[in-house]
Design a protein around this motif. Structure first.
Motif, PDB file in Angstrom:
ATOM      1  N   VAL A  80       0.861  -1.173   0.000  1.00 34.00           N
ATOM      2  CA  VAL A  80       0.000   0.000   0.000  1.00 34.00           C
ATOM      3  C   VAL A  80       0.900   1.226   0.000  1.00 34.00           C
ATOM      4  O   VAL A  80       1.779   1.349   0.857  1.00 34.00           O
ATOM      5  CB  VAL A  80      -0.915   0.014   1.237  1.00 34.00           C
ATOM      6  CG1 VAL A  80      -1.688   1.318   1.322  1.00 34.00           C
ATOM      7  CG2 VAL A  80      -1.864  -1.176   1.207  1.00 34.00           C
ATOM      8  N   PRO A  81       0.727   2.154  -0.941  1.00 32.88           N
ATOM      9  CA  PRO A  81       1.604   3.328  -0.969  1.00 32.88           C
ATOM     10  C   PRO A  81       1.278   4.310   0.150  1.00 32.88           C
ATOM     11  O   PRO A  81       0.142   4.382   0.623  1.00 32.88           O
ATOM     12  CB  PRO A  81       1.313   3.948  -2.338  1.00 32.88           C
ATOM     13  CG  PRO A  81      -0.078   3.510  -2.669  1.00 32.88           C
ATOM     14  CD  PRO A  81      -0.225   2.141  -2.073  1.00 32.88           C
ATOM     15  N   THR A  82       2.283   5.049   0.585  1.00 30.89           N
ATOM     16  CA  THR A  82       2.064   6.120   1.544  1.00 30.89           C
ATOM     17  C   THR A  82       1.279   7.255   0.880  1.00 30.89           C
ATOM     18  O   THR A  82       1.380   7.451  -0.335  1.00 30.89           O
ATOM     19  CB  THR A  82       3.410   6.675   2.042  1.00 30.89           C
ATOM     20  OG1 THR A  82       4.206   7.055   0.919  1.00 30.89           O
ATOM     21  CG2 THR A  82       4.142   5.669   2.888  1.00 30.89           C
ATOM     22  N   PRO A  83       0.462   7.980   1.661  1.00 29.91           N
ATOM     23  CA  PRO A  83       0.175   7.807   3.085  1.00 29.91           C
ATOM     24  C   PRO A  83      -0.756   6.615   3.308  1.00 29.91           C
ATOM     25  O   PRO A  83      -1.736   6.445   2.582  1.00 29.91           O
ATOM     26  CB  PRO A  83      -0.496   9.124   3.465  1.00 29.91           C
ATOM     27  CG  PRO A  83      -1.126   9.604   2.199  1.00 29.91           C
ATOM     28  CD  PRO A  83      -0.225   9.163   1.096  1.00 29.91           C
ATOM     29  N   ALA A  84      -0.456   5.800   4.301  1.00 29.79           N
ATOM     30  CA  ALA A  84      -1.189   4.553   4.523  1.00 29.79           C
ATOM     31  C   ALA A  84      -1.705   4.483   5.950  1.00 29.79           C
ATOM     32  O   ALA A  84      -0.966   4.736   6.907  1.00 29.79           O
ATOM     33  CB  ALA A  84      -0.283   3.359   4.246  1.00 29.79           C
ATOM     34  N   GLY A  85      -2.985   4.099   6.100  1.00 26.43           N
ATOM     35  CA  GLY A  85      -3.597   3.919   7.403  1.00 26.43           C
ATOM     36  C   GLY A  85      -4.121   2.507   7.566  1.00 26.43           C
ATOM     37  O   GLY A  85      -4.069   1.694   6.627  1.00 26.43           O
ATOM     38  N   LEU A  86      -4.649   2.208   8.745  1.00 24.29           N
ATOM     39  CA  LEU A  86      -5.172   0.872   9.004  1.00 24.29           C
ATOM     40  C   LEU A  86      -6.294   0.499   8.046  1.00 24.29           C
ATOM     41  O   LEU A  86      -6.404  -0.652   7.618  1.00 24.29           O
ATOM     42  CB  LEU A  86      -5.679   0.770  10.444  1.00 24.29           C
ATOM     43  CG  LEU A  86      -4.675   0.430  11.532  1.00 24.29           C
ATOM     44  CD1 LEU A  86      -5.374   0.400  12.878  1.00 24.29           C
ATOM     45  CD2 LEU A  86      -3.984  -0.906  11.266  1.00 24.29           C
ATOM     46  N   ASP A  87      -7.136   1.467   7.686  1.00 22.39           N
ATOM     47  CA  ASP A  87      -8.227   1.154   6.765  1.00 22.39           C
ATOM     48  C   ASP A  87      -7.702   0.739   5.399  1.00 22.39           C
ATOM     49  O   ASP A  87      -8.264  -0.154   4.748  1.00 22.39           O
ATOM     50  CB  ASP A  87      -9.181   2.348   6.643  1.00 22.39           C
ATOM     51  CG  ASP A  87      -8.473   3.646   6.283  1.00 22.39           C
ATOM     52  OD1 ASP A  87      -7.232   3.730   6.429  1.00 22.39           O
ATOM     53  OD2 ASP A  87      -9.164   4.601   5.864  1.00 22.39           O
ATOM     54  N   VAL A 107       3.817  -1.700   3.230  1.00 25.98           N
ATOM     55  CA  VAL A 107       3.678  -0.291   2.846  1.00 25.98           C
ATOM     56  C   VAL A 107       4.903   0.105   2.036  1.00 25.98           C
ATOM     57  O   VAL A 107       6.029  -0.309   2.336  1.00 25.98           O
ATOM     58  CB  VAL A 107       3.536   0.616   4.088  1.00 25.98           C
ATOM     59  CG1 VAL A 107       3.537   2.090   3.693  1.00 25.98           C
ATOM     60  CG2 VAL A 107       2.252   0.282   4.844  1.00 25.98           C
ATOM     61  N   SER A 108       4.689   0.888   0.984  1.00 27.28           N
ATOM     62  CA  SER A 108       5.780   1.382   0.145  1.00 27.28           C
ATOM     63  C   SER A 108       5.821   2.905   0.198  1.00 27.28           C
ATOM     64  O   SER A 108       4.807   3.558   0.447  1.00 27.28           O
ATOM     65  CB  SER A 108       5.606   0.918  -1.301  1.00 27.28           C
ATOM     66  OG  SER A 108       4.435   1.474  -1.872  1.00 27.28           O
ATOM     67  N   HIS A 109       7.006   3.435  -0.044  1.00 23.02           N
ATOM     68  CA  HIS A 109       7.178   4.887  -0.133  1.00 23.02           C
ATOM     69  C   HIS A 109       8.094   5.161  -1.314  1.00 23.02           C
ATOM     70  O   HIS A 109       9.189   4.599  -1.408  1.00 23.02           O
ATOM     71  CB  HIS A 109       7.786   5.453   1.146  1.00 23.02           C
ATOM     72  CG  HIS A 109       7.976   6.933   1.117  1.00 23.02           C
ATOM     73  ND1 HIS A 109       6.921   7.814   1.053  1.00 23.02           N
ATOM     74  CD2 HIS A 109       9.104   7.696   1.123  1.00 23.02           C
ATOM     75  CE1 HIS A 109       7.372   9.054   1.034  1.00 23.02           C
ATOM     76  NE2 HIS A 109       8.700   9.011   1.077  1.00 23.02           N
ATOM     77  N   SER A 110       7.650   6.005  -2.230  1.00 25.03           N
ATOM     78  CA  SER A 110       8.419   6.247  -3.443  1.00 25.03           C
ATOM     79  C   SER A 110       8.421   7.733  -3.772  1.00 25.03           C
ATOM     80  O   SER A 110       7.377   8.388  -3.777  1.00 25.03           O
ATOM     81  CB  SER A 110       7.816   5.454  -4.615  1.00 25.03           C
ATOM     82  OG  SER A 110       8.567   5.636  -5.789  1.00 25.03           O
ATOM     83  N   THR A 111       9.617   8.257  -4.023  1.00 20.41           N
ATOM     84  CA  THR A 111       9.800   9.620  -4.496  1.00 20.41           C
ATOM     85  C   THR A 111      10.742   9.564  -5.691  1.00 20.41           C
ATOM     86  O   THR A 111      11.326   8.509  -5.975  1.00 20.41           O
ATOM     87  CB  THR A 111      10.410  10.508  -3.397  1.00 20.41           C
ATOM     88  OG1 THR A 111      11.746  10.052  -3.111  1.00 20.41           O
ATOM     89  CG2 THR A 111       9.577  10.466  -2.120  1.00 20.41           C
ATOM     90  N   PRO A 112      10.919  10.660  -6.417  1.00 16.76           N
ATOM     91  CA  PRO A 112      11.817  10.615  -7.572  1.00 16.76           C
ATOM     92  C   PRO A 112      13.234  10.158  -7.257  1.00 16.76           C
ATOM     93  O   PRO A 112      13.906   9.578  -8.122  1.00 16.76           O
ATOM     94  CB  PRO A 112      11.791  12.062  -8.084  1.00 16.76           C
ATOM     95  CG  PRO A 112      10.442  12.574  -7.690  1.00 16.76           C
ATOM     96  CD  PRO A 112      10.175  11.940  -6.346  1.00 16.76           C
ATOM     97  N   ASP A 113      13.692  10.387  -6.017  1.00 16.65           N
ATOM     98  CA  ASP A 113      15.071  10.028  -5.696  1.00 16.65           C
ATOM     99  C   ASP A 113      15.207   8.891  -4.684  1.00 16.65           C
ATOM    100  O   ASP A 113      16.308   8.563  -4.266  1.00 16.65           O
ATOM    101  CB  ASP A 113      15.824  11.257  -5.175  1.00 16.65           C
ATOM    102  CG  ASP A 113      15.215  11.820  -3.896  1.00 16.65           C
ATOM    103  OD1 ASP A 113      14.059  11.456  -3.586  1.00 16.65           O
ATOM    104  OD2 ASP A 113      15.891  12.607  -3.219  1.00 16.65           O
ATOM    105  N   ARG A 114      14.072   8.270  -4.287  1.00 14.90           N
ATOM    106  CA  ARG A 114      14.176   7.235  -3.271  1.00 14.90           C
ATOM    107  C   ARG A 114      12.997   6.278  -3.344  1.00 14.90           C
ATOM    108  O   ARG A 114      11.882   6.676  -3.688  1.00 14.90           O
ATOM    109  CB  ARG A 114      14.241   7.886  -1.877  1.00 14.90           C
ATOM    110  CG  ARG A 114      14.577   6.934  -0.755  1.00 14.90           C
ATOM    111  CD  ARG A 114      15.127   7.673   0.458  1.00 14.90           C
ATOM    112  NE  ARG A 114      14.256   8.725   0.947  1.00 14.90           N
ATOM    113  CZ  ARG A 114      13.266   8.526   1.797  1.00 14.90           C
ATOM    114  NH1 ARG A 114      12.997   7.302   2.236  1.00 14.90           N
ATOM    115  NH2 ARG A 114      12.529   9.532   2.219  1.00 14.90           N
TER     116      ARG A 114
END
Length: 295
Positions: A80-87, A107-114
């Motif tokens: 689930v991509p950020t922002p991620a909650g319990l729902d 949970v995943s987090h993706s930005t242009p540099d990371r």
């Protein structure tokens, strides 16, 4: 579906698994832990491993988190991509057995540099938020094999960064030229604090690691202090990375008490306020809330 009768929650990691029998009233009725992490189970062996869990804890629905949902686990679960909650987690479960065995997404987090991912820590972090152990705006440090620094905004995991501190220490302990020195226990003593100070103040980690051995060979430092100093050095370097996203305020340190204690001491050295939360308690809070959402 039989969730109202209680369920089994499983935190299934790479090297260990922990199972909890949760009663119909949400109480913890039984628990177990063993070394049957996903690397100990062949790809075709997960149905048998799950059957063994049920034999020990009861024939109840399963709610599983962690590396069991990785591409090396039982059934691969999405991120689930950020922002991620319990729902979000509850609405994107992967069903290994329809209606009876669910795997919680990572949970995943993706930005242009990371790019970054987590599996398992999200249940603890969001469970602690949902039950008021953690504010809905907080910075969480989650020590482990792959330490997480997670920013919680509005009750959701907004961003996070992983630092491979625990794995690096284990690799040094098992496979490096420092292995003989790291056989001693690492404790939060004065040597540990010196390592933290160095890691916070300098960017020479790979050079300083070799210097640990050199100082011992030249009689400038006792071998018994090497493990504590090395642990402090790595954790200090970890804090130098993680604290960039948290210039002020309290740091929540969540996980196993033996690890949170080291990070709490290191944060004190860094001049920061830390509050420890037991990761098992947070995990149980998270799975209870998730079970309510899927009933």
């Amino acid at each position: 579906m039989r969730w109202a009768e209680g369920f089994i929650a499983v935190d299934w990691g790479t090297t260990n698994r922990r199972g909890y029998l949760i009663g119909s009233d949400g109480s913890l009725e039984q628990e177990m832990e063993d070394d049957q992490g996903i690397l100990s189970v062949p790809p075709e062996g997960f149905p048998s491993a799950v059957a063994e869990l049920r034999a020990r804890l009861g024939d109840r629905p399963l709610l599983m988190a962690g590396m069991i949902g990785s591409n090396r686990g039982w059934v691969e679960a999405r991120y689930v991509p950020t922002p991620a909650g319990l729902d979000d987690l509850a609405h994107q479960l992967t069903w290994a057995e329809p209606g009876f065995a669910a795997i919680i997404p990572g949970v995943s987090h993706s930005t242009p540099d990371r790019a970054d991912v987590m599996r398992g820590e999200e249940v603890q972090i969001l469970g602690a938020v949902a039950t008021g152990m953690v504010s809905d705006h907080a910075m969480v440090c989650h020590p482990g094999t792959h330490n997480k620094w997670a920013s919680v905004i509005g009750g959701r995991i907004a961003s996070f960064r992983t630092v491979m501190t625990g794995e690096l220490f284990n690799l040094l302990k098992e496979h490096s030229i420092l292995a003989d020195l790291l056989s001693h226990p690492a404790v939060a003593d004065s040597s540990f604090e010196l390592g933290v100070e160095h890691g916070l103040a300098h960017d020479d980690l790979t050079s300083e690691l070799f210097a640990i051995r050199a100082r011992t060979l030249l009689g400038r430092a006792p071998a018994e202090q090497a493990a504590s100093y090395t642990s402090g050095l790595l954790i200090g370097n970890d804090l130098r990375i993680g604290l960039r996203a948290a210039p002020v305020g309290e740091i929540i340190v969540m996980g196993r008490p033996e690890l949170t204690r080291l990070f709490a001491v290191a944060l004190k050295v860094a001049g920061r306020e830390a509050r420890e939360i037991d990761g098992e308690e947070a995990f149980l809070a998270g799975v209870r809330k998730l079970a309510e959402l899927i009933r």
